[in-house]
Design a protein around this motif. Structure first.
Motif, PDB file in Angstrom:
ATOM      1  N   PHE A   6      -5.166   2.948  -3.167  1.00 22.89           N
ATOM      2  CA  PHE A   6      -5.407   2.550  -4.564  1.00 22.89           C
ATOM      3  C   PHE A   6      -4.860   1.143  -4.761  1.00 22.89           C
ATOM      4  CE2 PHE A   6      -4.809   1.836  -8.985  1.00 22.89           C
ATOM      5  CZ  PHE A   6      -5.777   2.596  -9.635  1.00 22.89           C
ATOM      6  N   SER A   7      -5.645   0.281  -5.403  1.00 23.13           N
ATOM      7  CA  SER A   7      -5.075  -0.995  -5.827  1.00 23.13           C
ATOM      8  C   SER A   7      -5.792  -1.509  -7.064  1.00 23.13           C
ATOM      9  CB  SER A   7      -5.121  -2.043  -4.704  1.00 23.13           C
ATOM     10  OG  SER A   7      -4.259  -3.116  -5.053  1.00 23.13           O
ATOM     11  N   GLY A   8      -5.181  -2.475  -7.711  1.00 25.66           N
ATOM     12  CA  GLY A   8      -5.753  -3.003  -8.948  1.00 25.66           C
ATOM     13  C   GLY A   8      -5.650  -4.516  -9.022  1.00 25.66           C
ATOM     14  N   GLN A  10      -6.120  -7.640 -12.103  1.00 27.40           N
ATOM     15  CA  GLN A  10      -6.326  -7.867 -13.532  1.00 27.40           C
ATOM     16  C   GLN A  10      -7.556  -8.732 -13.787  1.00 27.40           C
ATOM     17  OE1 GLN A  10      -2.866  -8.590 -16.096  1.00 27.40           O
ATOM     18  NE2 GLN A  10      -1.802  -9.043 -14.200  1.00 27.40           N
ATOM     19  N   VAL A  43      -7.912  -3.652 -13.693  1.00 23.28           N
ATOM     20  CA  VAL A  43      -6.878  -3.140 -14.595  1.00 23.28           C
ATOM     21  C   VAL A  43      -6.886  -3.884 -15.937  1.00 23.28           C
ATOM     22  CG1 VAL A  43      -5.414  -2.041 -12.863  1.00 23.28           C
ATOM     23  CG2 VAL A  43      -5.072  -4.443 -13.319  1.00 23.28           C
ATOM     24  N   HIS A  46      -3.837  -3.553 -18.269  1.00 27.87           N
ATOM     25  CA  HIS A  46      -2.762  -4.486 -17.924  1.00 27.87           C
ATOM     26  C   HIS A  46      -3.044  -5.882 -18.492  1.00 27.87           C
ATOM     27  CE1 HIS A  46      -1.329  -1.615 -14.759  1.00 27.87           C
ATOM     28  NE2 HIS A  46      -0.189  -2.122 -15.152  1.00 27.87           N
ATOM     29  N   TYR A 129       4.745  -2.765 -18.417  1.00 29.56           N
ATOM     30  CA  TYR A 129       3.610  -2.968 -17.507  1.00 29.56           C
ATOM     31  C   TYR A 129       3.773  -2.234 -16.160  1.00 29.56           C
ATOM     32  CZ  TYR A 129       0.942  -6.356 -14.499  1.00 29.56           C
ATOM     33  OH  TYR A 129       0.121  -6.976 -13.600  1.00 29.56           O
ATOM     34  N   MET A 133       1.381   0.681 -14.130  1.00 31.59           N
ATOM     35  CA  MET A 133       0.981   0.518 -12.721  1.00 31.59           C
ATOM     36  C   MET A 133       1.369   1.765 -11.912  1.00 31.59           C
ATOM     37  SD  MET A 133       1.786  -2.730 -10.330  1.00 31.59           S
ATOM     38  CE  MET A 133       1.846  -2.605  -8.553  1.00 31.59           C
ATOM     39  N   ASP A 136      -1.155   4.423 -12.675  1.00 33.08           N
ATOM     40  CA  ASP A 136      -2.409   4.173 -11.930  1.00 33.08           C
ATOM     41  C   ASP A 136      -2.338   4.798 -10.544  1.00 33.08           C
ATOM     42  OD1 ASP A 136      -3.071   2.423 -13.996  1.00 33.08           O
ATOM     43  OD2 ASP A 136      -2.596   0.595 -12.875  1.00 33.08           O
ATOM     44  N   ILE A 137      -1.251   4.490  -9.865  1.00 29.19           N
ATOM     45  CA  ILE A 137      -1.123   4.856  -8.451  1.00 29.19           C
ATOM     46  C   ILE A 137      -0.894   6.362  -8.287  1.00 29.19           C
ATOM     47  CG2 ILE A 137       0.344   4.556  -6.402  1.00 29.19           C
ATOM     48  CD1 ILE A 137       0.969   1.683  -7.583  1.00 29.19           C
ATOM     49  N   VAL A 145      -0.814   1.420  -0.893  1.00 31.38           N
ATOM     50  CA  VAL A 145      -1.196   0.498  -1.956  1.00 31.38           C
ATOM     51  C   VAL A 145      -1.170  -0.947  -1.432  1.00 31.38           C
ATOM     52  CG1 VAL A 145      -0.659  -0.296  -4.293  1.00 31.38           C
ATOM     53  CG2 VAL A 145      -0.172   2.070  -3.650  1.00 31.38           C
ATOM     54  N   VAL A 147      -1.177  -4.713  -1.688  1.00 38.64           N
ATOM     55  CA  VAL A 147      -0.885  -5.732  -2.719  1.00 38.64           C
ATOM     56  C   VAL A 147      -0.299  -6.976  -2.063  1.00 38.64           C
ATOM     57  CG1 VAL A 147      -0.487  -4.339  -4.808  1.00 38.64           C
ATOM     58  CG2 VAL A 147       1.327  -4.539  -3.109  1.00 38.64           C
ATOM     59  N   GLN A 151       4.115  -8.031  -5.714  1.00 46.44           N
ATOM     60  CA  GLN A 151       4.091  -6.709  -6.343  1.00 46.44           C
ATOM     61  C   GLN A 151       5.040  -5.709  -5.678  1.00 46.44           C
ATOM     62  OE1 GLN A 151       2.469  -6.003  -9.198  1.00 46.44           O
ATOM     63  NE2 GLN A 151       2.101  -8.197  -9.171  1.00 46.44           N
ATOM     64  N   HIS A 154       7.407  -3.826  -7.981  1.00 51.10           N
ATOM     65  CA  HIS A 154       6.722  -2.823  -8.801  1.00 51.10           C
ATOM     66  C   HIS A 154       6.413  -1.556  -7.992  1.00 51.10           C
ATOM     67  CE1 HIS A 154       5.180  -6.167 -11.707  1.00 51.10           C
ATOM     68  NE2 HIS A 154       6.436  -5.843 -11.926  1.00 51.10           N
TER      69      HIS A 154
HETATM   70  N1  TRP Z   1       0.294  -5.359 -11.291  1.00 54.82           N
HETATM   71  C1  TRP Z   1      -0.718  -5.739 -10.337  1.00 54.82           C
HETATM   72  C2  TRP Z   1      -0.823  -7.280 -10.313  1.00 54.82           C
HETATM   73  O1  TRP Z   1      -0.527  -7.932 -11.258  1.00 54.82           O
HETATM   74  C3  TRP Z   1      -2.051  -5.148 -10.688  1.00 54.82           C
HETATM   75  C4  TRP Z   1      -2.041  -3.662 -10.656  1.00 54.82           C
HETATM   76  C5  TRP Z   1      -2.095  -2.802 -11.719  1.00 54.82           C
HETATM   77  C6  TRP Z   1      -1.973  -2.837  -9.504  1.00 54.82           C
HETATM   78  N2  TRP Z   1      -2.095  -1.526 -11.317  1.00 54.82           N
HETATM   79  C7  TRP Z   1      -2.016  -1.495  -9.961  1.00 54.82           C
HETATM   80  C8  TRP Z   1      -1.884  -3.108  -8.148  1.00 54.82           C
HETATM   81  C9  TRP Z   1      -1.937  -0.410  -9.077  1.00 54.82           C
HETATM   82  C10 TRP Z   1      -1.808  -2.023  -7.266  1.00 54.82           C
HETATM   83  C11 TRP Z   1      -1.840  -0.688  -7.722  1.00 54.82           C
HETATM   84  O2  TRP Z   1      -1.239  -7.807  -9.349  1.00 54.82           O
END
Ligand code: TRP
Ligand code: AMP
Length: 333
Positions: A6-8, A10, A43, A46, A129, A133, A136-137, A145, A147, A151, A154
């Motif tokens: 899983f990844s995100g 913005q 995301v 976010h 924030y 996150m 999400d995961i 994950v 990234v 990150q 986080h």
């Molecule tokens: N916080 C991450 C960023 O700014 C983006 C993000 C949001 C994310 N939710 C996530 C990354 C879940 C990995 C998994 O880059």
């Protein structure tokens, strides 16, 4: 072993080479490995932790989706969706925010950087924030994950929250503790104008970054204007100490070509920055221009992008909806 990824990213516009080399390029490799189940999330919840223009936000959600696909993520293999379509993310975030102590959040360096001097004026959303996150995961039982280096903290918080929830509610292994996937080398791409600053969407100077929508000429021009120092390039890694611009440009070159820094140093040791710059401009434009062309093509096909997001959201909803139900039951709702 099969991995749940899983990844995100913005949807805040100006996706750049740092996003690509630090994150999206790895998403593509993970997507291409048939053993993996991958979920890539735009995301948007976010994104609103800082003020967004409504129309711009809509465009940016589509543009980030287009960038995923143009970079090589296949929506028939991986789930691509935008976060605000799946209710469980916000609900999970609330639940986890009631578990996570403020002391843990107070340690987050990204909040300190983003909030700047006047913390009182930063939104509460920006502060919590990292909990969204984590939600999400954890809703997808992600095992890994991918990234960028920024990150890492986080991700550590996400792991701590998962452990605490499992312990508080006496439900061993209910929330899966995820592993970060951070590339060892070149996980932090720096600004072309200052080798000590991260390449960033929000840098006011467009010359500081290569955007994934830049044309060939723009890429060549930005590399030409990139900051250098006044020495020739070294042939050993330890000689890059205190030479952040040299390190960054050599690192970008290595990363784009998937080769070791040692090999790049062998190639350019003793040469001038101008030699590196002309090679780098060529390598970058041949890698980035096709992505850029594809993004521009896809962005005009709104129906297709919206369909990808809608189908992705249905699949994501199925997974996250089930998990949040179980989570609520465990709490006593
Ligand atoms: N916080 C991450 C960023 O700014 C983006 C993000 C949001 C994310 N939710 C996530 C990354 C879940 C990995 C998994 O880059
Ligand atoms: P964001 O756009 O902030 O949501 O970031 C998306 C992804 O890109 C995250 O995994 C970040 O860690 C990564 N990223 C952002 N900037 C950089 C950078 N300069 N170098 C490496 N990775 C980055």
């Amino acid at each position: 072993m099969s991995k749940k990824i899983f990844s995100g990213v913005q949807p805040t516009g100006n996706l750049h080479l740092g996003n690509y080399l630090g994150a999206i390029k790895n998403f593509v490799d993970l997507n291409n490995d048939n053993q993996n189940e991958c979920i890539f999330c735009v995301v948007d919840l976010h994104a609103i932790t800082v003020k967004q223009d409504k129309d711009q936000l809509k465009n940016n959600i589509r543009e980030t989706t287009a960038t995923f696909i143009a970079s090589g993520i296949d929506p028939s293999k991986s789930i691509i969706f935008n976060q605000s379509k799946v209710h469980a993310h916000a609900e999970g975030s609330w639940i986890l925010s009631c578990m996570a102590p403020m002391g843990w959040l107070n340690r987050m360096t990204q909040f300190k950087e983003k909030a700047g001097k006047d913390k009182e004026k930063a939104s509460v959303g920006l502060y919590i924030y990292p909990i969204l996150m984590a939600s999400d995961i954890l809703l997808y039982d992600a095992t890994h994950v991918p990234v960028g280096e920024d990150q890492k903290q986080h991700l550590e918080l996400t792991r701590d929250i998962a452990h605490k929830f499992n312990k508080d509610f006496d439900c061993v292994d209910f929330l899966r503790v995820p592993e970060p996937l951070i590339k060892k080398d070149f996980s932090r791409i720096m600004s072309l104008k200052d080798g000590l600053k991260k390449m960033s969407k929000s840098d006011p100077s467009d010359l500081s970054r290569i955007n994934l929508t830049d044309t060939k000429d723009e890429i060549i021009n930005k590399i030409k204007k990139a900051k250098t120092d006044s020495f020739s390039l070294p042939n050993e890694e330890h000689k890059l100490k205190d030479r952040p611009e040299a390190e960054n440009l050599l690192g970008i070159y290595s990363s784009v070509l998937n080769q070791t820094l040692d090999k790049t140093l062998e190639e350019f040791g003793g040469k001038n920055f101008s030699d590196l710059k002309s090679q780098l401009a060529e390598v970058l434009s041949s890698k980035i221009s096709p992505i850029s062309d594809e993004i521009k093509k896809l962005i005009n096909d709104k129906n297709y992008l919206d369909k990808v997001l809608a189908e992705g959201a249905n699949k994501a909803e199925e997974i996250a909806g089930k998990k949040i139900k179980e989570m609520k039951k465990i709490i006593g709702f």
